[in-house]
Design an enzyme around this catalytic site. Structure first.
Site, mmCIF file in Angstrom:
data_model
loop_
_atom_site.group_PDB
_atom_site.id
_atom_site.type_symbol
_atom_site.label_atom_id
_atom_site.label_comp_id
_atom_site.label_asym_id
_atom_site.label_seq_id
_atom_site.Cartn_x
_atom_site.Cartn_y
_atom_site.Cartn_z
ATOM 1 N N ASP A 1 37.498 37.976 34.499
ATOM 2 C CA ASP A 1 37.859 38.588 33.217
ATOM 3 C C ASP A 1 37.042 39.876 33.032
ATOM 4 O OD1 ASP A 1 39.015 38.739 30.677
ATOM 5 O OD2 ASP A 1 37.483 37.472 29.744
ATOM 6 N N ASP B 1 38.946 46.351 34.374
ATOM 7 C CA ASP B 1 39.019 46.953 33.035
ATOM 8 C C ASP B 1 38.393 48.346 33.083
ATOM 9 O OD1 ASP B 1 38.920 47.783 30.465
ATOM 10 O OD2 ASP B 1 37.792 46.071 29.682
HETATM 11 ZN ZN LIG Z 1 39.180 40.404 26.758
#
Ligand SMILES: [Zn+2]
Length: 283
Positions: A81, A103
């Site tokens: 994540d 990300d």
């Molecule tokens: Zn998140």
């Protein structure tokens, strides 16, 4: 059985439900998630954040996740994540994660594309599928003005361009949710989800979904949300259960006695989420 994230999310997209992605930091949370998934016959994503990997170590988390996934009688993906560090992403792939998130959403569009593309190339070569983020999902700040909110939301045309350029497998979008604990009630931008889905074939991911009312999630899922991330609600359940147990049993020193009820409570919280997401009986 251990599967890629893409395999799970494409089935969710086809059948209009969402797979829950729950954050893991230790054995008890992994067990709570797997027990919930097996009891409801639901596919599930075990995901570890960089903080989780820092706490437990990549090898511990990878071993727990792989073992849990292989032994489970439901489809399980093991996902990183919010990966921001290229080396760590590679490390996760090498240790058997079946899905990773890059990300790079804090960078301008073209830089985000460049970082994402690089991760997609190496992950796909290893048979691992990739999530990226476009638009900025806010933190715990809840009292931001509408202008600021709009500025960070995902633009549908940009989303199409981003997915075409990067070949990413699923996309995290900013449509009104935030990480952490909400101060007011979160308002999801349903029209935006719909508009993004019309432009983008890749399954869409909703972050910061703890504290979002069940009705809002149920409305968002048929519009194209296929993966829903939950962390805060599990933490809150864990802390509450441990506190209650120790209040009632202040002299208890056996970790198994203290953590057992928390594992059970987390399992119930996770099962409630899976029912909201409609992933029960989809394994
Ligand atoms: Zn998140």
């Amino acid at each position: 059985m251990l599967k890629t994230g893409k395999e799970l999310l494409l089935d969710a997209q086809k059948n209009r439900y969402a797979v829950g992605a729950f954050n893991v930091n230790n054995m008890e949370i992994v067990q709570a998630i797997i027990n919930a998934a097996e009891e409801l016959n639901s596919p599930v994503v075990l995901q570890a954040s960089q903080g989780g990997l820092g706490y437990a170590g990549v090898e511990y988390i990878a071993s727990l996740g792989k073992l849990a996934g292989r032994n489970a009688n439901v489809p399980v993906a093991l996902h990183l994540d919010h990966g921001t560090d290229f080396k760590q992403i590679v490390q996760c792939i090498r240790h058997g994660f079946t899905s990773v998130m890059i990300d790079a959403s804090k960078y301008p569009l073209e830089e985000n594309i460049a970082y994402t593309k690089k991760v997609v190339e190496i992950a796909h070569a290893a048979g691992v599928t990739v999530e990226a983020e476009l638009g900025k999902i806010s933190g715990t700040e809840d009292d931001i003005s509408v202008d600021e909110r709009d500025a960070t939301f995902t633009d549908p045309d940009e989303a199409r361009y981003f997915v075409d350029e990067t070949d990413v497998d699923y996309l995290a979008i900013a449509v009104g949710t935030a990480h952490g604990v909400y101060k007011g009630e979160p308002k999801l931008d349903y029209d935006r989800i719909k508009a993004i889905r019309q432009k983008v074939d890749a399954p869409l991911v909703l972050h910061g979904s703890s504290g979002v009312p069940a009705e809002s999630l149920k409305k968002a899922i048929p519009l194209g949300i296929c993966k829903i991330n939950i962390d805060t609600d599990i933490r809150a359940t864990f802390a509450q259960a441990v506190k209650e147990y120790l209040e009632d049993n202040p002299d208890q020193i056996d970790p198994r006695k203290i953590l057992g009820p928390a594992t059970e409570a987390m399992k119930r919280t996770i099962m409630d989420k899976m029912k909201i997401f409609g992933s029960n009986n989809r394994a």
